[in-house]
Design a protein around this motif. Structure first.
Motif, short mmCIF file in Angstrom:
data_model
loop_
_atom_site.label_atom_id
_atom_site.label_comp_id
_atom_site.label_asym_id
_atom_site.label_seq_id
_atom_site.Cartn_x
_atom_site.Cartn_y
_atom_site.Cartn_z
N ARG A 239 19.91 -23.19 8.54
CA ARG A 239 20.77 -22.38 9.38
C ARG A 239 22.11 -21.94 8.70
O ARG A 239 23.25 -21.94 9.42
N GLY A 240 21.93 -21.15 7.67
CA GLY A 240 23.32 -20.72 6.95
C GLY A 240 23.25 -19.86 6.21
O GLY A 240 22.52 -18.62 6.54
N PRO B 9 17.90 -33.23 10.35
CA PRO B 9 18.90 -32.91 9.09
C PRO B 9 18.92 -31.52 8.64
O PRO B 9 18.21 -30.79 9.29
N TYR B 10 19.93 -31.25 7.85
CA TYR B 10 20.38 -29.87 7.49
C TYR B 10 19.92 -29.69 5.84
O TYR B 10 20.13 -30.47 5.06
N GLY B 11 19.36 -28.55 5.46
CA GLY B 11 18.99 -28.31 4.27
C GLY B 11 20.10 -27.54 3.37
O GLY B 11 19.87 -26.99 2.36
N GLY B 12 21.41 -27.62 3.99
CA GLY B 12 22.28 -26.95 3.27
C GLY B 12 23.16 -25.84 4.00
O GLY B 12 22.24 -24.80 4.04
N PHE B 13 24.13 -25.47 4.31
CA PHE B 13 24.79 -24.40 4.81
C PHE B 13 24.60 -23.50 3.60
O PHE B 13 24.39 -22.19 3.81
N ILE B 14 25.13 -23.72 2.57
CA ILE B 14 25.11 -22.89 1.37
C ILE B 14 23.56 -23.54 0.70
O ILE B 14 23.71 -24.41 0.00
N ASN B 15 22.78 -22.67 0.69
CA ASN B 15 21.56 -22.88 0.13
C ASN B 15 21.24 -22.25 -1.09
O ASN B 15 20.67 -20.75 -1.05
#
Length: 550
Positions: free
Chosen positions: A262-263, A289-295
């Protein structure tokens, strides 16, 4: 602490897909002469219908830029503006115009399944964005997708490749990013609490129009067979994204490996992100968990500079081996990407606070750089070919990597348990060399610890899908080891941790032999404890290492 370094890192395929593949409804932009007012609507299928009046189209083009307010964004921090934002970018992409947010506006972005596709320069400026993840329709739909207008294609005629090959027999439309896979060979067969059966052999490299390969990002595997190959032309012009204050209201989902994307996903080569901030609020006692705001994925030549990021709170779950693990959760993720740099980047929370996970994770990358950064971690899970950390400070999770080529650390301060930790869940392997210059090592962030410079473990009983190596050569120049806070039985700092406590004589048999370091070169290495640098607590394992001092 050990389980911090075996937490799962799954870049699920949805993190690296196009908007349509991620399930986001498509958009249709129409300049309609029957309209006297621009309208942004959705139909029954969730498609975004953008009807632009000719008068508004002329005005926007005359301004030379698109603003979110042109498409109905209120910027009041309460009204959901995601459709207006997506519409603005759609029009900008169609007309080749830059996008400018309104300074002082606060754009609320709900959990609606909508992604704004960025293909032109975008200035978020001094605007704020609230990303509300408390009720998300599609956790795999990024808020923004930086995308190329160029189309990928499948080259014909390439059936095999060799490690370090310099040219392929292809004529290309221009310089391309090429990704190859052999699904019949498994690499990175993970060991430990998050064990798995490995991943298909994958490589990514750059070829020019004549098929000549970039030798700075070499092919790292032999491909006897290629089951999939794609080529994506590299955009020649740099796309720039500037500014913006983003705040994520964290999800409150069950603590399982259901990664949220979600980034800002970057899937275009030649991109500069600068002057951005990302904050997090609303983290409670559980969450996904999050997979990166900047992905960053499937691209090359990306720089993130002068950017403020935030580490995510660590939550627990049950891993593949049936035991509790800390879930990896990231504000920066890099997957299948080349030549990615972070310059003058910081994070909002304490880099030595272990309640927050290390900020970066990466897979299948080449030529990663930290320069003048203060961040809690550098990490390469499924391999990096060549990496550099300079003028930087790394926090409680330090430097963790496996891979190949040259790993350079210079003029930096490292607070990890080791100066460099070779990830044991992937075989503690590095096929190449380490260069460490002008650094300060503060073991375990100054807590009571026995210092070792190169950490990792290797039993020789697990097949990781490749031969495992230690760096062939390690050169350490001008290193200060701040080890004054040590246990009573401390014998002094060691070059190598005890990688295999059971390997103390020739009677120990490795089913999968480890290739040990050939030489270590030491110049001006000092310890605050006053004790002499030693080889290891396991001198037998490293008995053939040549240590040279000046």
């Amino acid at each position: 602490m050990e389980k911090l370094f075996v937490a799962i890192f799954l870049f699920i395929s949805a993190l690296c897909t196009t908007v349509g593949q991620a399930g986001n409804p498509p958009e249709k932009v129409v300049i309609n002469s029957d309209n006297d007012k621009t309208r942004v609507q959705t139909n029954e299928n969730g498609e975004l219908l953008i009807n632009v009046s000719p008068k508004d189209a002329r005005r926007i083009k005359g301004n030379g830029m698109v603003r979110y307010s042109d498409f109905g964004a209120t910027g009041d921090g309460k009204t959901d503006d995601i459709d207006a934002i997506a519409a603005a970018h759609s029009f900008a992409n169609k007309e080749g115009l830059p996008v400018k947010a309104d300074d002082g506006a606060t754009y609320y972005i709900s959990g609606k399944n909508r992604t704004a596709v960025i293909r032109t320069d975008t200035d978020f400026g001094k605007a704020s964005f609230i990303i509300d993840d408390t009720d998300v329709q599609n956790r795999n739909a990024n808020v923004f997708l930086v995308s190329s207008g160029l189309q990928s294609f499948k080259p014909e005629g390439i059936t095999s490749l060799k490690r370090n090959q310099e040219k392929i027999n292809l004529s290309l439309p221009g310089t391309c990013l090429i990704t190859v896979t052999n699904s019949n060979v498994k690499r990175y067969i993970r060991f430990g609490a998050n064990q798995n059966n490995g991943s298909s052999q994958t490589d990514i490299f750059i070829a020019d129009k004549d098929g000549k390969l970039d030798r700075n990002a070499p092919i790292i595997w032999d491909f006897d067979q290629i089951t999939a190959i794609t080529a994506l032309p590299i955009d020649e012009k740099t796309l720039t994204i500037t500014g913006g204050l983003f705040t994520t209201i964290a999800n409150k989902a069950e603590s399982k490996y259901n990664y949220y994307s979600r980034g800002i996903a970057i899937r275009r080569s030649n991109v500069l992100v600068t002057g951005m901030e990302h904050h997090i609020t609303g983290e409670g006692d559980h969450g996904s968990p999050y997979g990166g705001f900047i992905n960053i994925g499937d691209c090359a030549y990306v720089t993130v500079s002068n950017t403020l990021l935030t580490g995510h709170k660590v939550y627990q779950t049950i891993g593949a081996a049936g035991v509790s693990v800390s879930m990896g959760t990231y504000d920066i993720s890099i997957n299948r990407a080349l030549n990615v740099s972070f310059v003058n980047c910081r994070q909002t929370n304490d880099i030595n606070n272990s309640n927050y996970w290390g900020i970066l994770g990466s897979n299948y990358c080449k030529n990663l750089l930290y320069d003048n950064c203060i961040l809690s971690r550098f990490d390469a899970h499924m391999g990096v070919a060549n990496a550099t950390i300079r003028n930087s400070t790394l926090g409680h999770q330090g430097i963790n990597a496996i891979g190949s080529g040259t790993f350079t650390v210079e003029n930096s301060t490292i607070y990890g348990r080791s100066l460099i930790n070779l990830r044991s869940d992937y075989g503690s392997t590095w096929q190449g060399e380490f260069l460490i210059r002008d650094c300060i090592f503060i073991p375990a962030g100054g807590k009571t610890a026995s210092a070792s410079l190169i950490g990792g473990s290797y039993s020789g009983q697990h097949d990781f899908g490749y031969t495992c190596y230690m760096p062939e050569r390690i050169t350490i120049e001008n290193l200060s080891i701040e080890d004054s806070n040590h246990p009573n039985d401390y014998q002094g700092p060691a070059i190598f941790a005890d990688f295999n406590p059971k390997m103390t004589s020739d009677s120990y048999t490795e089913k999968f032999p480890y290739v040990i370091t050939r030489e270590v070169i030491l110049r001006n290495v000092t310890a605050a404890s006053g004790k002499t640098l030693r080889l290891s607590n396991n001198p037998f394992m490293f008995r053939n290492v040549k240590v040279k001092t000046d």
